[in-house]
Motif scaffolding. Structure first.
Motif, PDB file in Angstrom:
ATOM      1  N   HIS A  59     102.725  71.935  39.375  1.00 59.62           N
ATOM      2  CA  HIS A  59     101.439  72.293  39.875  1.00 59.62           C
ATOM      3  C   HIS A  59     101.477  73.016  41.150  1.00 59.62           C
ATOM      4  CE1 HIS A  59      96.775  71.119  39.547  1.00 59.62           C
ATOM      5  NE2 HIS A  59      96.952  72.374  39.651  1.00 59.62           N
ATOM      6  N   GLN A  86      90.959  73.833  35.002  1.00 59.25           N
ATOM      7  CA  GLN A  86      91.456  73.003  33.953  1.00 59.25           C
ATOM      8  C   GLN A  86      92.581  72.317  34.529  1.00 59.25           C
ATOM      9  OE1 GLN A  86      92.670  75.159  30.211  1.00 59.25           O
ATOM     10  NE2 GLN A  86      91.109  76.812  30.385  1.00 59.25           N
ATOM     11  N   LEU A  87      93.359  72.833  35.250  1.00 60.69           N
ATOM     12  CA  LEU A  87      94.478  71.947  35.751  1.00 60.69           C
ATOM     13  C   LEU A  87      94.085  70.880  37.007  1.00 60.69           C
ATOM     14  CD1 LEU A  87      97.225  74.844  36.422  1.00 60.69           C
ATOM     15  CD2 LEU A  87      96.984  73.250  34.349  1.00 60.69           C
ATOM     16  N   LEU A 101     102.166  74.664  32.049  1.00 59.32           N
ATOM     17  CA  LEU A 101     101.854  73.333  32.855  1.00 59.32           C
ATOM     18  C   LEU A 101     100.866  72.651  32.197  1.00 59.32           C
ATOM     19  CD1 LEU A 101     102.094  71.801  35.454  1.00 59.32           C
ATOM     20  CD2 LEU A 101     100.567  73.206  36.607  1.00 59.32           C
ATOM     21  N   ARG A 102      99.809  73.003  31.691  1.00 59.67           N
ATOM     22  CA  ARG A 102      98.848  72.565  30.860  1.00 59.67           C
ATOM     23  C   ARG A 102      99.354  71.496  30.068  1.00 59.67           C
ATOM     24  NH1 ARG A 102      94.378  76.561  28.512  1.00 59.67           N
ATOM     25  NH2 ARG A 102      96.190  76.793  27.183  1.00 59.67           N
ATOM     26  N   SER A 140     105.066  67.363  36.489  1.00 59.92           N
ATOM     27  CA  SER A 140     103.932  68.300  36.252  1.00 59.92           C
ATOM     28  C   SER A 140     103.176  68.617  37.603  1.00 59.92           C
ATOM     29  CB  SER A 140     103.120  67.805  35.470  1.00 59.92           C
ATOM     30  OG  SER A 140     103.312  67.415  34.257  1.00 59.92           O
ATOM     31  N   HIS A 183      94.792  67.076  36.633  1.00 62.07           N
ATOM     32  CA  HIS A 183      95.352  66.376  37.589  1.00 62.07           C
ATOM     33  C   HIS A 183      94.475  65.189  37.918  1.00 62.07           C
ATOM     34  CE1 HIS A 183      96.219  65.901  42.017  1.00 62.07           C
ATOM     35  NE2 HIS A 183      97.647  65.977  41.423  1.00 62.07           N
ATOM     36  N   GLY A 234     100.656  78.531  33.796  1.00 58.14           N
ATOM     37  CA  GLY A 234      99.400  77.653  33.645  1.00 58.14           C
ATOM     38  C   GLY A 234      99.429  77.015  32.332  1.00 58.14           C
ATOM     39  N   ARG A 256      92.608  77.221  36.723  1.00 57.03           N
ATOM     40  CA  ARG A 256      92.935  76.646  37.974  1.00 57.03           C
ATOM     41  C   ARG A 256      91.765  75.393  37.666  1.00 57.03           C
ATOM     42  NH1 ARG A 256      91.498  77.983  44.267  1.00 57.03           N
ATOM     43  NH2 ARG A 256      92.753  76.120  45.081  1.00 57.03           N
ATOM     44  N   TYR A 303     100.922  68.608  31.175  1.00 57.24           N
ATOM     45  CA  TYR A 303      99.902  67.451  31.829  1.00 57.24           C
ATOM     46  C   TYR A 303      99.373  66.782  30.597  1.00 57.24           C
ATOM     47  CZ  TYR A 303      99.170  68.203  36.932  1.00 57.24           C
ATOM     48  OH  TYR A 303      99.160  68.070  38.186  1.00 57.24           O
ATOM     49  N   TRP A 337     102.701  76.410  41.084  1.00 51.70           N
ATOM     50  CA  TRP A 337     101.550  77.182  40.454  1.00 51.70           C
ATOM     51  C   TRP A 337     100.541  77.465  41.424  1.00 51.70           C
ATOM     52  CZ3 TRP A 337      96.467  77.669  39.389  1.00 51.70           C
ATOM     53  CH2 TRP A 337      96.109  78.464  38.181  1.00 51.70           C
TER      54      TRP A 337
END
Length: 982
Positions: free
Chosen positions: A385, A347-348, A408-409, A381, A352, A405, A345, A412, A388
Motif C-alpha cells: 500500500h 477504497q484502500l 492490493l485490494r 498489504s 487499511h 490497486g 485510494r 487487503y 502504491w
C-alpha cells in the motif's frame, strides 16, 4: 453429629449447586476485548501508509452518508425477505432487493441467538459470551466500545424507538427514545404501534443523524403460534409499509440536500420452526441484511444474489458510513460493496483502517500474533500500500496504477477475512481457575455421597457427619494452607481475569475452607468404609438376597445415560435415550408382573435392594453388607421383606395389562411433539392440532383433557379443593378461548380475541387457594403429629395446585401430556408399585426416569429454542421479572417437578418412616451423577466445534435441573421431618 439421610443429601445438593455456579462463572467467559480506555480517550486514526513519500491523509475519511436509519425486525428470517413470503407479503422490499439501489446479504448470527447478545454484536462487532443468554432477561449497561458510543462522542444525534433493551444497553446515548417491553410476548400489535406512531413526526424533522427502529411484533407472533401462522404474513406486510414510508422520506430529503442517506434492514436473529430462537439451526442464525441507498448505483439487468456475511460486519460498515473509528473490539470486516463505487485510494484507505483495527485486537489477545497468517498478510498489504501511494502521488491516472490497486485490494480483503476468522476462533478466554475450583467442589460432594451409601441407606436412615473433627485435624490446616498458597500464586499471575481473584479475601477464604472441610469429610468417610470392608472380610459371607433384573436395568440405564452425554448427537437427541429407557423399564415391569401373577411368590421379583431388619448390636460390617454396595441399594418401603401380594380375578388382569398401558401412553406422547434436532422439522400431531384449520379438533381435545385432569386429581381432594379445581380448570379453558387458541361451541370466529388477563388471574386465585389449603393441612400435621390424614391430604392438595398451574401454563395441544402423566402415575401406583412391593430406591429412580421422559414429551429439548417464554406472561399485563422467570421455569420443568411431587405423596402414605429419607438421598445421587460427569466432559471438550451450539445449552439445562433438584430435596427433607413426627 448424626443427620438423617434426607437432610444430609439436601445439604450436599445445595453445596453442589454452589460448585456448579462457580464452574459456570468460569466456563462462560468474557469475550475478547481491547485494553480498557476512558470514555474521553480518542486514539488517533492510523495514517495512510507511505513509502518514501509523505501522505497528507492522516485523518478519518469523511462520512459516506448524511443520515442512517436502522430498521431492526426482531425474529426476521432470511427466507421471510428473500423467499416466497417476501415476494408475497413484502413487494416493496422485494423490488428494492431485486431491482433497486441496494446490496443484500444473509448475515449469520452466532449462538446464542437471543436479542441482547445480538444487539451487542451488531453495534460492537464483537462476539458476546454465551452467558449473555442469562443476562438477556435484565440487560446491564454496555461498557464496550460501540458504534453508538462512537457516534455520541462525535456529536451525532441518535433517536430510538422500540425494544427497551437498547435503552438499558445505551443509557443517556439517545436524544429521544421510547422503549417497549420485549418480554411481554402476548402483545404483537401495540408493541409495534408504539414504534410506528412516532414515524411521521420524526421523519419530518431533520435534527437527527441516526434513527433506530426495533420492531418486536414478528418475534412475539413466532413465540405464540410459530412461523407458519397466518399472522406472520400480516406482520410482514405491515413491516413492508414501514420500510416504504421510511425510504420514501429519505429519498425526498436527498433531492433537497443532494447527500445520500442509508436505510438498513436487519434482524437480531431468525425464527426456528417451533417459533422460538436461541440455538444454532439455519432458521435461527440466518438473518437478512439489506443496505439501501441512492449511492449504490445499479444498472438494468444487474442481478445481485445475497452473499453470506457475518452479523458482526455491520459495526465496521456503519462506522465507515458515519465517518467514525471502528469499535476497537470489533472482529467484523467492512462490507466492501458499500465502498465499491468510491475512488481506488478511498477504497484502500477504508480497508487499511479496518485491517489496522483487527491487527491491534489480535496483538492484544494472541501472544503469537506475528505468526498468524492474517497478520502476515496485513504487513505485506501495508507495505505494498505504501508503494502504491508513492506511485499514486507521482502519477495519479494510470492503468498500471489501477491494476496494482485492484491486486492490493484483493490482498487487503484476504487479510481481513483471515484476521476476522482468527479473532473469531479466539473469541473467549476461559476462567480455568474458577472452573477447576467448581469441579473440585462438585466431585467432592459426589464422592461423599457415594461413600455415605451404606449408612444413608440403612434401616435407620442416619449417618455420622464429622463436622468438628476436620477443624481440629492437621490435614484440614495443611490443605487450607496449600490452597491459600495456590490462590495467591494464581491471582498474582492471572490478576483480575479470574473471578475468584476478584473476590474479597473473606469470600475466597470461605471457598478454601469449604474445599478443605469437604476433603477431610471425604477422607473420614473413606477410612470408615475401608474399616467396614476389613471387618466384612473377616465375617463369613451370608447372602440374604440377590439383585433383580430391574435393579440391574436401573444401574445400567443410569450409567448408560451418563456415558451418552459424551457425544454431541446423543445430547441433541437425548429424548431418544429417555424414551428408550422408559420403554425398556415398562418391558422389565411386564416381566416382573407376569412372574408374580403366574409363578407366585417363590418365583416373584427378588429385589436385591431389599434389606432385612438388622438385629440389635449388629456389627457395622454386617450393616454395610446388608445395605449393599450398589449406589441404588436400600431397604424396602415396609420394614421387612414383605411377600409380594398376588392379585386375583379382574385385578390380576389389570396388573398384567398395566405395563402395556403405560407403554401405549408413552408411544402416543412421542407422536405429539417432535423434538431434538434431526427430526424436529417433521410434522407431528402438535403441528396438526395448532394449525388454524383444526381449531375445532383442538378445542374438543382440550376440553376432554381438562375433564380427565379433574377426574384423576379430585379423588383425594377435600370438597372445597374439588370445587376450586373444577372452577380453575373451567377458567383454563376460558383463558385459552379468550386468547384465540380454542373455541366455545357458540363461537364461530376469533373476533373477540383478548389477552385473557382476567381469565388467567381467575385461575391463579384458585391455584393459590388450593396451595393455601394444602399448606394449612401440612402445618396442622406439624402441630398435631398423630394426624397423618391431614399430612396426606395436604400433600395431595399441594400436588393438585401444581397440576392446575401446569394446566394453565401448558399450551392446549400439550394438555394430553399432563393427562397421560397423571394416568401413568395412577396406573403404576395402583397396579405395579403397591402389589409388587417395590422399594423406595426403585420407585425413586422410576419417578426420576419418567420425570425426565415427560420433560421431553412436553416438546422440550437441550436447545434454548424450545423454552416457551410465553408461559411466563400468562395473566400479566406488564413485564415483571420474578413472576415471569418463575412461571417460565415451572412450565419448562413441570414434568420432573410433578413426578417428584407425586413421589413425596406416594412414599408419605407408606408405613416406613425412613422411605422419604432414602428417596431424597437416591434422588440427590441419581441427579448428581450426570451433572458431575458432564462438567468433566465439557471441560475436556471446551474447544470442541459444537461447544457453544450443543454442549453449552445442555450445561445450562443441567445447572437449572440441579437447582430444581435442590428445591425437591429440601421439600423431601421438610416432609420427612413431618412424617417422622407423625
Amino acid at each position: 453429629m448424626r443427620l438423617g439421610s434426607g437432610a444430609f443429601a439436601a445439604c450436599c445438593v445445595v453445596i453442589e449447586v454452589l460448585g456448579v455456579a462457580l464452574f459456570l462463572r468460569g466456563f462462560f467467559p468474557a469475550p475478547i476485548c481491547f485494553s480498557s480506555r476512558t470514555e474521553n480517550e480518542a486514539e488517533p486514526p492510523a495514517p495512510e501508509p507511505s513509502s518514501g513519500a509523505s501522505s497528507n491523509w492522516t485523518k478519518l475519511p469523511p462520512p459516506l452518508f448524511s443520515k442512517i436509519v436502522i430498521v431492526l425486525i426482531d425474529g426476521l428470517r432470511d427466507d421471510f425477505v428473500f423467499g416466497s413470503k417476501g415476494v408475497k407479503f413484502m413487494p416493496y422490499t422485494t423490488y428494492l432487493v431485486e431491482k433497486g439501489p441496494s446490496h443484500s446479504f444473509v448475515a449469520e448470527a452466532k449462538p446464542p441467538t437471543v436479542t441482547m447478545p445480538r444487539i451487542k454484536a451488531l453495534m460492537t462487532g464483537s462476539l458476546p459470551g454465551f452467558i449473555d443468554v442469562v443476562r438477556n432477561l435484565n440487560s446491564p449497561t454496555l461498557l464496550e466500545d460501540s458504534v453508538i458510543s462512537r457516534a455520541r462522542a462525535a456529536g451525532k444525534r441518535i433517536v430510538f424507538y422500540g425494544d427497551e433493551t437498547w435503552v438499558k444497553l445505551f443509557p443517556k446515548h439517545f436524544v429521544e427514545y421510547d422503549g417497549t417491553t420485549s418480554f411481554f410476548v402476548s402483545d404483537y400489535t401495540e408493541v409495534d404501534d408504539n414504534v410506528t406512531r412516532h414515524l411521521d413526526k420524526v421523519l419530518k424533522r431533520r435534527d437527527w443523524d441516526m434513527l433506530i427502529l426495533h420492531y418486536l411484533g414478528l418475534d412475539h407472533i413466532g413465540h405464540i403460534s410459530g412461523p407458519s401462522s397466518p399472522l406472520i404474513g400480516h406482520k410482514l406486510s405491515e413491516m413492508d409499509g414501514v420500510l416504504m414510508k421510511v425510504h420514501t422520506s429519505l429519498l425526498s430529503e436527498e433531492r433537497e440536500t443532494l447527500v445520500p442517506n442509508l436505510l438498513v434492514l436487519c434482524a437480531d436473529h431468525g425464527m426456528a420452526e417451533t417459533g422460538g430462537h436461541g440455538a444454532s439451526s439455519p432458521e435461527e442464525v440466518n438473518t437478512p441484511l439489506v443496505l439501501i441507498s441512492s449511492a449504490f448505483g445499479r444498472k438494468h439487468g444487474d442481478i445481485r444474489h445475497p452473499k453470506h456475511v457475518q452479523q458482526t460486519d455491520l459495526a465496521a460498515t456503519l462506522s465507515i458510513g458515519l465517518g467514525l473509528p471502528i469499535p476497537e473490539n470489533s472482529v467484523g470486516s467492512l462490507l466492501f460493496p458499500v465502498v465499491e463505487g468510491k475512488p481506488m485510494r478511498e477504497q484502500l484507505r477504508f480497508l487499511h483502517l479496518n485491517t489496522v483495527q483487527l491487527s491491534k485486537l489480535l496483538q492484544e489477545n494472541v501472544p503469537s500474533y506475528k505468526k498468524d497468517p492474517g497478520f502476515e498478510q496485513f504487513k505485506v498489504s501495508e507495505r505494498l500500500h505504501g508503494n502504491w501511494i508513492r506511485l499514486y502521488l507521482e502519477e495519479s491516472s494510470s492503468e498500471v496504477l489501477f491494476n496494482l490497486g485492484s491486486k492490493l485490494r484483493r490482498q487487503y480483503l484476504d487479510a481481513l477475512r483471515t484476521l476476522s476468522l482468527s479473532l473469531s476462533r479466539q473469541m473467549a478466554q476461559y476462567d480455568v481457575y474458577s472452573m477447576v475450583v467448581g469441579t473440585v467442589v462438585v466431585l467432592e460432594v459426589l464422592t461423599l455421597l457415594l461413600l455415605s451409601v451404606p449408612q444413608a441407606l440403612s434401616s435407620k436412615a442416619e449417618l455420622d457427619v464429622p463436622l468438628l473433627s476436620p477443624v481440629f485435624s492437621l490435614l484440614f490446616y495443611l490443605v487450607l494452607l496449600v490452597l491459600s498458597a495456590l490462590h495467591v500464586i494464581v491471582c498474582t499471575s492471572a490478576g483480575s481475569q479470574c473471578y475468584l481473584c476478584s473476590l474479597s479475601w473473606p469470600a475466597a477464604g470461605g471457598v478454601m475452607v469449604l474445599i478443605s472441610t469437604l476433603l477431610c469429610a471425604v477422607t473420614s468417610a473413606l477410612a470408615k468404609t475401608l474399616a467396614r470392608g476389613k471387618l466384612l472380610s473377616q465375617t463369613p459371607a451370608r447372602s440374604s438376597s440377590r439383585r433383580s433384573e430391574l435393579d440391574l436395568l436401573i444401574l445400567l440405564g443410569t450409567v448408560g445415560h451418563v456415558l451418552s452425554l459424551g457425544a454431541s448427537s446423543f445430547i441433541e437427541e437425548e429424548h431418544q435415550t429417555w424414551y428408550f429407557l422408559v420403554n425398556t423399564l415398562c418391558l422389565a415391569l411386564c416381566r416382573e408382573v407376569c412372574r408374580s401373577c403366574f409363578l407366585g411368590d417363590d418365583c416373584g421379583p427378588q429385589h436385591g435392594l431389599h434389606a432385612e431388619e438388622e438385629p440389635e448390636g449388629a456389627t457395622p460390617a454386617l450393616q454395610a453388607k446388608r445395605a449393599g454396595c450398589s449406589v441404588l441399594e436400600l431397604d424396602t418401603v415396609s420394614k421387612g421383606p414383605s411377600p409380594v401380594e398376588v392379585p386375583s380375578g379382574c385385578e390380576r388382569w389389570m396388573v398384567l395389562a398395566s405395563p402395556w398401558l403405560v407403554l401405549t401412553c408413552c408411544r402416543l406422547l412421542r407422536s405429539l411433539n417432535q423434538t431434538g434436532v434431526q427430526w424436529a422439522h417433521r410434522p407431528d400431531l402438535g403441528h396438526w392440532l395448532t394449525s388454524s384449520d383444526h381449531k375445532a379438533e383442538l378445542s374438543v381435545l382440550a376440553a376432554l383433557s381438562l375433564i380427565m385432569i379433574f377426574a384423576l386429581v379430585q379423588r383425594r381432594c377435600s370438597p372445597a379443593s374439588k370445587v376450586a379445581m373444577a372452577f380453575g380448570l373451567l377458567g383454563v379453558y376460558c383463558y385459552r378461548a379468550a386468547i384465540g387458541n380454542v373455541l366455545f361451541p357458540w363461537q364461530q370466529d376469533n373476533k373477540d380475541i383478548s389477552k385473557g388477563i382476567t381469565e388467567a388471574r381467575f385461575v391463579y386465585v384458585f391455584v393459590l387457594g388450593i396451595l393455601f389449603t394444602g399448606t394449612k393441612d401440612l402445618l396442622k400435621s406439624q402441630v398435631i403429629p398423630t394426624d397423618s390424614a391431614a399430612r396426606t391430604l395436604g400433600l395431595w392438595e399441594v400436588y393438585s395446585g401444581l397440576v392446575l398451574l401446569a394446566a394453565l401454563l401448558f399450551r392446549p395441544h400439550n394438555l394430553p401430556v399432563l393427562v397421560l402423566s397423571l394416568l401413568v402415575q395412577a396406573i403404576l401406583t395402583t397396579f405395579v408399585w403397591r402389589p409388587l412391593r417395590h422399594d423406595a430406591a426403585e420407585i425413586t429412580v422410576m419417578h426420576y426416569w419418567f420425570g425426565q421422559a415427560f420433560f421431553y414429551f412436553q416438546g422440550n429439548s437441550n436447545s434454548i429454542t424450545t423454552v416457551d417464554i410465553s408461559a411466563g406472561f400468562v395473566g400479566l399485563d406488564t413485564y415483571m421479572e420474578i413472576p415471569a422467570v418463575f412461571l417460565t421455569a415451572f412450565a419448562t420443568y413441570a414434568g420432573p417437578v410433578l413426578w417428584a411431587s407425586h413421589l413425596v405423596n406416594f412414599l408419605s402414605s407408606e408405613t416406613n418412616s425412613s422411605a422419604l429419607s432414602h428417596a431424597c438421598f437416591c434422588y440427590a445421587l441419581v441427579c448428581s451423577f450426570p451433572v458431575s460427569a458432564y462438567i468433566i466432559l465439557v471441560t475436556s471438550l471446551r474447544y470442541h466445534l459444537f461447544i457453544w451450539s450443543v454442549f453449552s445449552p445442555k450445561l445450562l439445562y443441567e445447572g437449572m435441573h440441579l437447582l430444581v433438584t435442590a428445591a425437591v430435596c429440601v421439600f423431601f427433607t421438610a416432609m420427612d421431618r413431618t412424617n417422622t413426627k407423625s
